[in-house]
Design a protein around this motif. Structure first.
Motif, short mmCIF file in Angstrom:
data_model
loop_
_atom_site.label_atom_id
_atom_site.label_comp_id
_atom_site.label_asym_id
_atom_site.label_seq_id
_atom_site.Cartn_x
_atom_site.Cartn_y
_atom_site.Cartn_z
N GLU A 59 36.54 9.40 53.23
CA GLU A 59 37.80 8.88 52.96
C GLU A 59 38.97 9.75 54.01
N VAL A 60 38.93 11.01 54.18
CA VAL A 60 39.64 11.55 55.28
C VAL A 60 39.60 11.21 56.26
N HIS A 61 38.48 10.92 57.05
CA HIS A 61 38.22 10.46 58.36
C HIS A 61 38.78 8.89 58.41
N HIS A 62 38.64 8.42 57.50
CA HIS A 62 39.10 6.84 57.35
C HIS A 62 40.52 6.87 57.48
N ARG A 63 41.10 7.61 56.73
CA ARG A 63 42.67 7.64 56.79
C ARG A 63 43.06 8.26 58.16
N ILE A 64 42.44 9.22 58.71
CA ILE A 64 42.83 9.69 59.97
C ILE A 64 42.77 8.37 61.13
N LYS A 65 41.83 7.74 61.04
CA LYS A 65 41.28 7.14 61.93
C LYS A 65 42.47 5.62 61.77
N ASN A 67 45.56 6.08 60.48
CA ASN A 67 46.90 6.46 60.83
C ASN A 67 47.00 6.47 62.23
N LEU A 68 45.86 6.81 63.18
CA LEU A 68 46.13 6.90 64.52
C LEU A 68 46.17 5.58 65.01
N GLN A 69 45.61 4.39 64.39
CA GLN A 69 45.82 3.27 64.70
C GLN A 69 47.15 2.60 64.75
N VAL A 70 47.67 2.94 63.33
CA VAL A 70 49.05 2.46 63.16
C VAL A 70 49.95 2.97 64.02
N ILE A 71 49.86 4.20 64.41
CA ILE A 71 50.65 5.03 65.39
C ILE A 71 50.68 4.36 66.91
N ALA A 102 42.03 9.62 68.96
CA ALA A 102 41.39 8.68 68.25
C ALA A 102 39.87 8.96 68.65
N PHE A 103 39.52 8.77 69.63
CA PHE A 103 38.30 8.53 70.43
C PHE A 103 37.54 9.88 70.10
N ILE A 104 38.41 11.25 70.51
CA ILE A 104 37.58 12.60 70.03
C ILE A 104 37.34 12.53 68.69
N HIS A 105 38.12 12.32 67.59
CA HIS A 105 38.07 12.28 66.15
C HIS A 105 36.72 11.34 65.87
N LYS A 106 36.68 10.26 66.69
CA LYS A 106 35.26 9.22 66.32
C LYS A 106 34.05 9.92 66.62
N GLU A 107 34.17 10.54 67.93
CA GLU A 107 33.11 11.51 68.37
C GLU A 107 32.51 12.28 67.51
N LEU A 108 33.52 13.13 67.09
CA LEU A 108 33.12 14.41 66.19
C LEU A 108 32.54 13.90 64.89
#
Length: 153
Positions: A59-65, A67-71, A102-108
């Motif tokens: 859920e946390v990772h989904h929200r981060i993703k 939020n970054l897309q919204v920004i 966002a890409f770094i977050h996705k990879e991690l």
């Protein structure tokens, strides 16, 4: 020692067993002394907590993703409605930075372990995204990335 046993009713019970060998005296055989605790409830609670933790992280990772897309989308929208080219460029650069994060977050998140991140793949995709984002179409630019056979972490 921990293990499980299946009972006649088909239910599985988790047990924690502790035992020790007691040497016999004066020719008597050795005996074992031990205690068995049923730990089924504790084991089930641990498993449920692990599932809750996994769901929470997802859920946390989904929200981060999101939020970054919204920004990123907001920066795109703002850039479209401006006439000043310099300001548009600043917003595009900001958007590109957000997309890099966002890409770094996705990879991690995808790899779960920092030691498993394929840096060469990450750098290749990042460079390609930056070339696209900055609309660099110069075919004289070539990107070469060699994979090292070395572990960094």
């Amino acid at each position: 020692m921990q293990g499980w046993e299946r009972y006649r009713d088909g239910k599985i019970k988790w047990m924690h067993k502790t035992y020790q060998k007691v040497p016999g005296k004066e020719g008597k055989p050795d005996v074992y002394n031990g205690i068995i605790y049923e730990v089924t409830e504790r084991k089930e609670t641990e498993e449920n907590l692990a599932k809750v933790e996994i769901a929470r992280k997802k859920e946390v990772h989904h929200r981060i993703k999101n939020n970054l897309q919204v920004i990123s989308s907001m920066l795109d929208f703002q850039a479209e409605n401006l006439e000043d080219e310099r300001t548009k460029e600043i917003l595009r650069e900001s958007r590109n930075r957000i997309m890099s994060i966002a890409f770094i977050h996705k990879e991690l998140y995808r790899n779960r372990k920092l030691s498993n991140v394929d840096l060469s793949t990450y750098l290749r995709v990042l460079a390609e995204n930056l070339l696209d984002a900055y609309e660099i179409r110069d075919f004289r630019i070539n990107l070469y990335i060699w994979k090292l056979k070395r572990k960094f972490f």
